[in-house]
Design a protein around this motif. Structure first.
Motif, mmCIF file in Angstrom:
data_model
loop_
_atom_site.group_PDB
_atom_site.id
_atom_site.type_symbol
_atom_site.label_atom_id
_atom_site.label_comp_id
_atom_site.label_asym_id
_atom_site.label_seq_id
_atom_site.Cartn_x
_atom_site.Cartn_y
_atom_site.Cartn_z
ATOM 1 N N VAL A 106 0.843 -1.197 0.000
ATOM 2 C CA VAL A 106 0.000 0.000 0.000
ATOM 3 C C VAL A 106 0.878 1.246 0.000
ATOM 4 N N SER A 107 1.968 1.205 0.755
ATOM 5 C CA SER A 107 2.904 2.330 0.741
ATOM 6 C C SER A 107 3.514 2.497 -0.650
ATOM 7 N N GLY A 108 3.766 1.381 -1.320
ATOM 8 C CA GLY A 108 4.277 1.432 -2.693
ATOM 9 C C GLY A 108 3.298 2.096 -3.643
ATOM 10 N N MET A 109 2.017 1.841 -3.438
ATOM 11 C CA MET A 109 1.014 2.522 -4.248
ATOM 12 C C MET A 109 1.004 4.017 -3.933
ATOM 13 N N GLY A 110 1.284 4.343 -2.692
ATOM 14 C CA GLY A 110 1.427 5.748 -2.320
ATOM 15 C C GLY A 110 2.603 6.387 -3.036
ATOM 16 N N VAL A 111 3.684 5.647 -3.161
ATOM 17 C CA VAL A 111 4.853 6.151 -3.888
ATOM 18 C C VAL A 111 4.509 6.353 -5.361
ATOM 19 N N VAL A 112 3.741 5.427 -5.942
ATOM 20 C CA VAL A 112 3.332 5.564 -7.347
ATOM 21 C C VAL A 112 2.507 6.838 -7.544
ATOM 22 N N THR A 113 1.512 7.071 -6.676
ATOM 23 C CA THR A 113 0.710 8.295 -6.829
ATOM 24 C C THR A 113 1.547 9.534 -6.537
ATOM 25 N N LEU A 114 2.523 9.415 -5.655
ATOM 26 C CA LEU A 114 3.431 10.529 -5.377
ATOM 27 C C LEU A 114 4.250 10.870 -6.623
ATOM 28 N N VAL A 115 4.789 9.846 -7.282
ATOM 29 C CA VAL A 115 5.577 10.065 -8.498
ATOM 30 C C VAL A 115 4.705 10.690 -9.597
ATOM 31 N N VAL A 116 3.488 10.195 -9.763
ATOM 32 C CA VAL A 116 2.590 10.773 -10.777
ATOM 33 C C VAL A 116 2.269 12.227 -10.424
ATOM 34 N N GLY A 117 2.030 12.511 -9.146
ATOM 35 C CA GLY A 117 1.777 13.888 -8.718
ATOM 36 C C GLY A 117 2.967 14.785 -8.994
ATOM 37 N N TRP A 118 4.170 14.288 -8.720
ATOM 38 C CA TRP A 118 5.378 15.059 -9.030
ATOM 39 C C TRP A 118 5.533 15.253 -10.527
ATOM 40 N N PHE A 119 5.200 14.218 -11.306
ATOM 41 C CA PHE A 119 5.281 14.332 -12.763
ATOM 42 C C PHE A 119 4.355 15.433 -13.266
ATOM 43 N N VAL A 120 3.139 15.477 -12.732
ATOM 44 C CA VAL A 120 2.201 16.546 -13.106
ATOM 45 C C VAL A 120 2.783 17.896 -12.713
ATOM 46 N N ALA A 121 3.380 17.971 -11.528
ATOM 47 C CA ALA A 121 3.964 19.232 -11.055
ATOM 48 C C ALA A 121 5.106 19.700 -11.966
ATOM 49 N N ILE A 122 5.915 18.769 -12.402
ATOM 50 C CA ILE A 122 7.071 19.121 -13.231
ATOM 51 C C ILE A 122 6.652 19.525 -14.640
ATOM 52 N N THR A 123 5.632 18.860 -15.179
ATOM 53 C CA THR A 123 5.265 19.086 -16.577
ATOM 54 C C THR A 123 4.214 20.165 -16.795
ATOM 55 N N ARG A 124 3.554 20.605 -15.749
ATOM 56 C CA ARG A 124 2.504 21.599 -15.968
ATOM 57 C C ARG A 124 3.100 22.987 -16.087
ATOM 58 N N LYS A 125 2.404 23.812 -16.849
ATOM 59 C CA LYS A 125 2.807 25.203 -17.006
ATOM 60 C C LYS A 125 2.206 25.994 -15.862
ATOM 61 N N PRO A 126 2.966 26.890 -15.268
ATOM 62 C CA PRO A 126 2.421 27.666 -14.156
ATOM 63 C C PRO A 126 1.311 28.600 -14.617
ATOM 64 N N ASP A 127 0.306 28.791 -13.749
ATOM 65 C CA ASP A 127 -0.768 29.721 -14.030
ATOM 66 C C ASP A 127 -0.218 31.138 -13.972
ATOM 67 N N SER A 128 -0.915 32.055 -14.611
ATOM 68 C CA SER A 128 -0.446 33.438 -14.599
ATOM 69 C C SER A 128 -0.406 34.001 -13.181
ATOM 70 N N ALA A 129 -1.318 33.573 -12.322
ATOM 71 C CA ALA A 129 -1.315 34.030 -10.932
ATOM 72 C C ALA A 129 -0.083 33.526 -10.195
ATOM 73 N N GLU A 130 0.355 32.304 -10.517
ATOM 74 C CA GLU A 130 1.554 31.761 -9.894
ATOM 75 C C GLU A 130 2.789 32.511 -10.343
ATOM 76 N N VAL A 131 2.821 32.882 -11.627
ATOM 77 C CA VAL A 131 3.967 33.619 -12.164
ATOM 78 C C VAL A 131 4.053 34.983 -11.477
ATOM 79 N N ARG A 132 2.906 35.659 -11.324
ATOM 80 C CA ARG A 132 2.895 36.966 -10.666
ATOM 81 C C ARG A 132 3.316 36.851 -9.212
ATOM 82 N N ALA A 133 2.906 35.785 -8.529
ATOM 83 C CA ALA A 133 3.254 35.611 -7.127
ATOM 84 C C ALA A 133 4.735 35.322 -6.935
ATOM 85 N N ASP A 134 5.322 34.644 -7.899
ATOM 86 C CA ASP A 134 6.732 34.300 -7.798
ATOM 87 C C ASP A 134 7.657 35.448 -8.188
ATOM 88 N N GLY A 135 7.167 36.307 -9.017
ATOM 89 C CA GLY A 135 8.157 37.273 -9.355
ATOM 90 C C GLY A 135 7.804 38.398 -10.159
#
Length: 135
Positions: A106-135
């Motif tokens: 079950v923890s391994g399945m948690g790692v799988v969803t964690l990796v997929v979540g990180w993959f989404v985080a890495i590949t998504r383009k930031p929203d314009s609100a996020e860009v404004r907040a960052d800089g």
């Protein structure tokens, strides 16, 4: 008022997707018997199990249809599900001192969803609100 409605829809969708993902992963891991002994399910309990699976699938479908999750929300839902899948079996194992293969599965399945979540985080383009907040 529109902001509140959107926020509520987003929260409901996020919760339903996260809950159903974690629930179905955990249930599937137990029922397959791949990582632990398959539970002995009495015939009268089979109906309850079937209903629980149907309710979880309905939760997933409703969560996905309430409002289409943005990439950021999908990332959060996946990371939330991974937190549940990682923390629940590990906490139980620490409390009971009983480390089983199912804990790792079950923890391994948690790692799988964690990796997929990180993959989404890495590949998504930031929203314009996020860009404004960052800089």
């Amino acid at each position: 008022m529109a902001f509140t409605r959107t926020a509520l829809q987003s929260a409901a969708s996020f919760f339903l997707v996260t809950f159903s993902t974690a629930f179905l992963f955990t249930l599937g891991a137990r029922l397959t018997g791949w990582f632990t002994r398959s539970p002995v399910i009495p015939p009268e309990q089979t109906q309850t199990l079937g209903i629980a699976i149907m309710v979880a699938v309905i939760c997933l479908a409703v969560g996905a249809s309430i409002r289409r999750l943005s990439a950021a929300e999908l990332q959060s839902a996946l990371l939330g599900a991974s937190a549940i899948l990682l923390s629940t079996p590990l906490a139980l194992a620490v409390l009971t001192g009983d480390w089983q293969l199912s804990t790792a599965a079950v923890s391994g399945m948690g790692v799988v969803t964690l990796v997929v979540g990180w993959f989404v985080a890495i590949t998504r383009k930031p929203d314009s609100a996020e860009v404004r907040a960052d800089g």
